[in-house]
Write an enzyme that holds these catalytic residues in place. Structure first.
Site, PDB file in Angstrom:
ATOM      1  N   HIS A 227     -22.695  87.500 -26.361  1.00  0.00           N
ATOM      2  CA  HIS A 227     -24.048  87.322 -25.837  1.00  0.00           C
ATOM      3  C   HIS A 227     -25.083  87.668 -26.890  1.00  0.00           C
ATOM      4  CE1 HIS A 227     -25.397  91.543 -25.461  1.00  0.00           C
ATOM      5  NE2 HIS A 227     -24.117  91.822 -25.250  1.00  0.00           N
ATOM      6  N   CYS A 228     -26.308  87.181 -26.668  1.00  0.00           N
ATOM      7  CA  CYS A 228     -27.477  87.615 -27.431  1.00  0.00           C
ATOM      8  C   CYS A 228     -28.454  88.181 -26.416  1.00  0.00           C
ATOM      9  CB  CYS A 228     -28.045  86.481 -28.270  1.00  0.00           C
ATOM     10  SG  CYS A 228     -28.400  84.958 -27.361  1.00  0.00           S
ATOM     11  N   SER A 229     -29.717  87.777 -26.448  1.00  0.00           N
ATOM     12  CA  SER A 229     -30.674  88.249 -25.440  1.00  0.00           C
ATOM     13  C   SER A 229     -30.677  87.327 -24.233  1.00  0.00           C
ATOM     14  CB  SER A 229     -32.080  88.354 -26.047  1.00  0.00           C
ATOM     15  OG  SER A 229     -32.138  89.421 -26.966  1.00  0.00           O
TER      16      SER A 229
ATOM     17  N   THR B 113     -26.088  82.628 -28.861  1.00  0.00           N
ATOM     18  CA  THR B 113     -24.890  82.477 -28.027  1.00  0.00           C
ATOM     19  C   THR B 113     -24.489  81.015 -27.946  1.00  0.00           C
ATOM     20  OG1 THR B 113     -25.416  84.439 -26.729  1.00  0.00           O
ATOM     21  CG2 THR B 113     -23.984  82.810 -25.689  1.00  0.00           C
TER      22      THR B 113
END
Length: 265
Positions: free
Chosen positions: A156-158, A164
């Site tokens: 994941h990222c934000s 992602t």
């Protein structure tokens, strides 16, 4: 929203990449590769679902500045946690897009603002291919995915859409999934986040009413032209995606074979 056979209310664009077909008739093995946004807003019910998914490794593509301003990830069990920050604070696109998202002063971002948020997003995807930090992060993530000790792998990222999204493109392409299918999974973000994007857009425009709504939409959506920019940069620098995997990310034939062994049915 329901994603496959499970739902994460606090991460509506989360999904299992399992079931996607490859060119040679195989399929990505369910429950092995899970893409999500940051996990700080998971509900108690979501944690039950996450416990069933039981990721062995969680890859976080955010840097310290992002994690410091976000709620801590909510996790279950004892997965291995790997930070692979894919972000360059010196890149003008990151600064401009971050300022838009956080409602900060856009002074100093005149050129990026003139070109527009969609152009900044496209340049970001080009950097995913060209930037040394990006190549290092994505390359290590691929190596993690090839090792069964890290499976299931959650990454994941934000927002779970750009960094992602590109990592999902890399992994799926390395596994032999065709471009049309890869694109379809990438674009699912928009359908899965209609309500969330509406709420985020309204909040951003309340903070900065002078913002153009199109600027907000460009930042919160995924668009085919963003992915096109990444693919174009791949062709420009490497000639083909296979060459990018090999020369840009160090994906050897042996590593690719390990990915297919552990991630395909």
């Amino acid at each position: 929203m329901t994603v496959g056979s499970w739902t994460l209310t606090g991460a509506p664009n989360a999904r299992d990449l399992g079931g996607l077909p490859t060119r040679d008739g195989r399929r990505v093995r369910p429950g092995r590769l899970i893409r999500t946004p940051a996990l700080g807003r998971l509900t108690e019910a979501d944690l039950t679902v996450l416990g069933r998914l039981a990721p062995a490794c969680v890859v976080d593509l955010r840097d310290d500045s992002e994690t410091a301003s976000a709620p801590p990830n909510r996790l279950v069990g004892d997965p291995s946690l790997v930070r692979l920050p894919v972000l360059d604070p010196a890149h003008p696109g990151f600064g401009y897009l971050s300022a838009v998202l956080l409602g900060h002063d856009l002074t100093g971002h005149d050129e990026a603002a003139r070109r527009g948020a969609a152009a900044a997003m496209a340049e970001l995807y080009r950097w995913f291919v060209s930037g040394a930090v990006a190549r290092e992060g994505f390359a290590r993530a691929v190596r993690l995915a090839a090792d069964p000790v890290n499976l299931p792998l959650l990454f994941h990222c934000s927002a779970g859409k750009d960094r992602t999204g590109w990592l999902a493109v890399v992994l799926l392409t390395a596994l032999g999934v065709d471009e049309e299918t890869v694109r379809a999974d990438y674009l699912r973000h928009n359908a899965l986040t209609v309500e969330l994007r509406g709420e985020a857009s309204a909040a951003m425009l309340r903070r900065r009413p002078e913002l153009d709504p199109e600027t907000v939409r460009a930042v919160l959506e995924v668009r085919p032209e963003y992915l096109d920019a990444g693919f174009d940069e791949v062709r420009r620098r490497h000639g083909s995606f296979d060459a990018y995997l090999a020369d840009g990310l160090g994906v050897t034939p042996q590593l690719r074979a390990a990915l297919r062994t552990h991630l395909l049915d």
